[in-house]
Structures are given as structure tokens and as C-alpha cells.
Design a protein around this motif. Sequence first.
Motif, short mmCIF file in Angstrom:
data_model
loop_
_atom_site.label_atom_id
_atom_site.label_comp_id
_atom_site.label_asym_id
_atom_site.label_seq_id
_atom_site.Cartn_x
_atom_site.Cartn_y
_atom_site.Cartn_z
N PHE A 38 0.83 -1.21 0.00
CA PHE A 38 0.00 0.00 0.00
C PHE A 38 0.87 1.26 0.00
O PHE A 38 0.52 2.25 -0.64
CB PHE A 38 -0.96 0.01 1.19
N ILE A 39 1.97 1.24 0.71
CA ILE A 39 2.87 2.40 0.74
C ILE A 39 3.46 2.65 -0.64
O ILE A 39 3.44 3.77 -1.16
CB ILE A 39 3.97 2.22 1.80
N TYR A 40 4.00 1.60 -1.25
CA TYR A 40 4.59 1.74 -2.59
C TYR A 40 3.54 2.14 -3.61
O TYR A 40 3.79 2.94 -4.50
CB TYR A 40 5.29 0.45 -3.02
N LEU A 41 2.36 1.57 -3.48
CA LEU A 41 1.28 1.90 -4.41
C LEU A 41 0.88 3.36 -4.27
O LEU A 41 0.61 4.04 -5.26
CB LEU A 41 0.08 1.00 -4.16
N SER A 42 0.86 3.88 -3.05
CA SER A 42 0.48 5.28 -2.86
C SER A 42 1.53 6.22 -3.44
O SER A 42 1.19 7.28 -3.98
CB SER A 42 0.23 5.58 -1.39
N PHE A 43 2.81 5.86 -3.34
CA PHE A 43 3.84 6.69 -3.96
C PHE A 43 3.78 6.61 -5.47
O PHE A 43 3.98 7.61 -6.17
CB PHE A 43 5.24 6.29 -3.48
N ALA A 51 -6.29 6.21 -0.97
CA ALA A 51 -7.75 6.32 -1.10
C ALA A 51 -8.39 4.94 -1.14
O ALA A 51 -9.44 4.72 -0.53
CB ALA A 51 -8.10 7.11 -2.36
N ILE A 52 -7.76 3.99 -1.83
CA ILE A 52 -8.27 2.62 -1.84
C ILE A 52 -8.23 2.03 -0.45
O ILE A 52 -9.18 1.38 -0.01
CB ILE A 52 -7.46 1.76 -2.84
N TYR A 53 -7.14 2.28 0.26
CA TYR A 53 -7.00 1.78 1.63
C TYR A 53 -8.11 2.32 2.53
O TYR A 53 -8.73 1.58 3.28
CB TYR A 53 -5.62 2.18 2.18
N LEU A 54 -8.38 3.61 2.46
CA LEU A 54 -9.44 4.21 3.27
C LEU A 54 -10.82 3.69 2.88
O LEU A 54 -11.67 3.46 3.74
CB LEU A 54 -9.40 5.73 3.17
N THR A 55 -11.03 3.47 1.60
CA THR A 55 -12.30 2.91 1.14
C THR A 55 -12.49 1.51 1.68
O THR A 55 -13.58 1.15 2.16
CB THR A 55 -12.36 2.89 -0.40
#
Length: 76
Positions: A38-43, A51-55
Motif C-alpha cells: 500500500f505504501i509503494y502503491l500510494s507513492f 484512497a483505496i486503503y481508506l475505502t
Amino acid sequence: MQDRMYQIRSYFERHGFYVSSRFADKLGMRAKNVRLFFIYLSFATFGIGFAIYLTLAFLLKFKDMIYAKRTSVFDL
């Protein structure tokens, strides 16, 4: 320094809806690897991963509110 990082990490693990842990259990992976993804994807996507994580966190919390686990018939 490492103790402080552990405190920050444990705070976010306790209050982060356990999204990473739940998906890691579902996929048979370590939660650390899911968090790194998720960290790499957000960068890489400039925040879309976050946003996907929060959803997903919202959907899991919503699902838990609807499907409450009852231990007994008398918990109705």
C-alpha cells in the motif's frame, strides 16, 4: 529511536481498522508485506492507493456493523 518507531507503528496498527492484517490473513501473507504494498502503491499512483486503503477500511467497518458476530441465541 527504534522504540519511538515501534510506538508509532503500534499506534497505527491499533487504530488503523486492521485492514492490512485482515487482508494479509485472507491472502496468507504477512501484514508487513501488505502494508509495504500500500505504501509503494500510494507513492507510485500519487495517493490513489491511500484512497483505496481508506475505502476498504470504511467497507470493512461497515460490514462489521451489519454482520455482528453473536455467540449465543440469546444475544438478539
